[in-house]
Motif scaffolding. Structure first.
Motif, PDB file in Angstrom:
ATOM      1  N   LEU A 166       0.995  -1.136   0.634  1.00 11.49           N
ATOM      2  CA  LEU A 166       0.553  -0.031   0.230  1.00 11.49           C
ATOM      3  C   LEU A 166       0.972   1.334   0.303  1.00 11.49           C
ATOM      4  O   LEU A 166       0.710   2.272  -0.826  1.00 11.49           O
ATOM      5  N   GLU A 167       1.934   0.992   0.639  1.00  4.82           N
ATOM      6  CA  GLU A 167       2.560   2.391   0.029  1.00  4.82           C
ATOM      7  C   GLU A 167       3.659   2.990  -0.527  1.00  4.82           C
ATOM      8  O   GLU A 167       3.846   4.090  -0.951  1.00  4.82           O
ATOM      9  N   LEU A 168       3.750   1.044  -0.820  1.00  7.78           N
ATOM     10  CA  LEU A 168       4.497   1.413  -2.178  1.00  7.78           C
ATOM     11  C   LEU A 168       3.891   2.132  -3.477  1.00  7.78           C
ATOM     12  O   LEU A 168       4.095   2.704  -4.423  1.00  7.78           O
ATOM     13  N   GLU A 169       2.256   2.115  -3.447  1.00 13.61           N
ATOM     14  CA  GLU A 169       0.971   2.109  -4.087  1.00 13.61           C
ATOM     15  C   GLU A 169       1.384   3.932  -4.428  1.00 13.61           C
ATOM     16  O   GLU A 169       1.291   4.525  -5.366  1.00 13.61           O
ATOM     17  N   ARG A 170       1.276   3.967  -2.758  1.00 13.22           N
ATOM     18  CA  ARG A 170       1.388   5.472  -2.594  1.00 13.22           C
ATOM     19  C   ARG A 170       2.571   6.554  -3.401  1.00 13.22           C
ATOM     20  O   ARG A 170       1.788   7.260  -3.480  1.00 13.22           O
ATOM     21  N   LEU A 171       3.525   6.029  -2.878  1.00  8.51           N
ATOM     22  CA  LEU A 171       4.422   6.408  -3.605  1.00  8.51           C
ATOM     23  C   LEU A 171       4.833   6.491  -4.893  1.00  8.51           C
ATOM     24  O   LEU A 171       4.717   7.373  -5.258  1.00  8.51           O
ATOM     25  N   ALA A 190       2.576   9.092  -6.031  1.00  8.10           N
ATOM     26  CA  ALA A 190       3.086  10.621  -5.781  1.00  8.10           C
ATOM     27  C   ALA A 190       3.952  10.743  -6.538  1.00  8.10           C
ATOM     28  O   ALA A 190       4.004  12.474  -7.056  1.00  8.10           O
ATOM     29  N   VAL A 191       5.054   9.830  -6.977  1.00  7.31           N
ATOM     30  CA  VAL A 191       6.035  10.050  -8.221  1.00  7.31           C
ATOM     31  C   VAL A 191       5.361  10.331  -9.301  1.00  7.31           C
ATOM     32  O   VAL A 191       5.792  11.042 -10.286  1.00  7.31           O
ATOM     33  N   GLU A 192       4.313   9.343 -10.180  1.00  9.65           N
ATOM     34  CA  GLU A 192       3.940   9.744 -11.191  1.00  9.65           C
ATOM     35  C   GLU A 192       3.077  10.765 -10.855  1.00  9.65           C
ATOM     36  O   GLU A 192       3.170  12.157 -12.657  1.00  9.65           O
ATOM     37  N   THR A 193       2.764  11.635 -10.062  1.00  7.94           N
ATOM     38  CA  THR A 193       1.614  12.771  -9.777  1.00  7.94           C
ATOM     39  C   THR A 193       2.570  14.071  -9.992  1.00  7.94           C
ATOM     40  O   THR A 193       2.697  15.389 -10.871  1.00  7.94           O
ATOM     41  N   GLY A 194       3.708  13.650  -9.671  1.00  4.95           N
ATOM     42  CA  GLY A 194       5.093  14.741  -9.887  1.00  4.95           C
ATOM     43  C   GLY A 194       6.005  14.318 -11.295  1.00  4.95           C
ATOM     44  O   GLY A 194       5.797  15.951 -11.721  1.00  4.95           O
ATOM     45  N   ILE A 203       6.332  18.273 -13.097  1.00  5.44           N
ATOM     46  CA  ILE A 203       7.348  18.239 -14.020  1.00  5.44           C
ATOM     47  C   ILE A 203       7.021  18.471 -15.746  1.00  5.44           C
ATOM     48  O   ILE A 203       7.322  18.909 -16.117  1.00  5.44           O
ATOM     49  N   ASP A 204       6.040  17.537 -16.318  1.00  6.36           N
ATOM     50  CA  ASP A 204       6.171  16.766 -17.319  1.00  6.36           C
ATOM     51  C   ASP A 204       5.245  18.240 -17.982  1.00  6.36           C
ATOM     52  O   ASP A 204       5.860  18.385 -19.536  1.00  6.36           O
ATOM     53  N   GLY A 205       4.450  18.936 -17.659  1.00  5.13           N
ATOM     54  CA  GLY A 205       3.690  19.959 -17.730  1.00  5.13           C
ATOM     55  C   GLY A 205       4.392  21.609 -18.162  1.00  5.13           C
ATOM     56  O   GLY A 205       4.664  21.815 -18.484  1.00  5.13           O
TER      57      GLY A 205
END
Length: 83
Positions: free
Chosen positions: A11-16, A19-23, A27-29
């Motif tokens: 679950l923590e790895l999925e949250r991480l 968060a990384v994908e959102t970041g 950044i890509d935008g």
């Protein structure tokens, strides 16, 4: 304190991961926006270069015309003195 179970770690790895994908998406935008602004700046710079070149080309006859007018004035003055 209890040891985290495999489900908690997953679950923590999925949250991480989220968060990384959102970041990365954010950044890509921003990079896309910077690239677009860079393209606009390049177009503006090219436009200014063209305008400056046109002004430089249009300016060269002015000194030539000044020489011609000065020469004509001198010739007219000399003709009136002789006459």
């Amino acid at each position: 304190m209890t040891e985290p179970g495999p489900h908690d770690v997953a679950l923590e790895l999925e949250r991480l991961r989220t968060a990384v994908e959102t970041g990365f998406a954010r950044i890509d935008g921003r990079l896309d926006l910077l690239a677009q602004r860079d393209d606009q700046t390049d177009k503006t710079l090219d436009d200014h270069e063209q305008r400056l070149t046109a002004l430089e080309r249009a300016r060269w006859p002015l000194p030539s015309l000044a020489v011609l007018v000065g020469t004509a004035g001198c010739a007219l003055s000399a003709w009136q003195l002789i006459r």
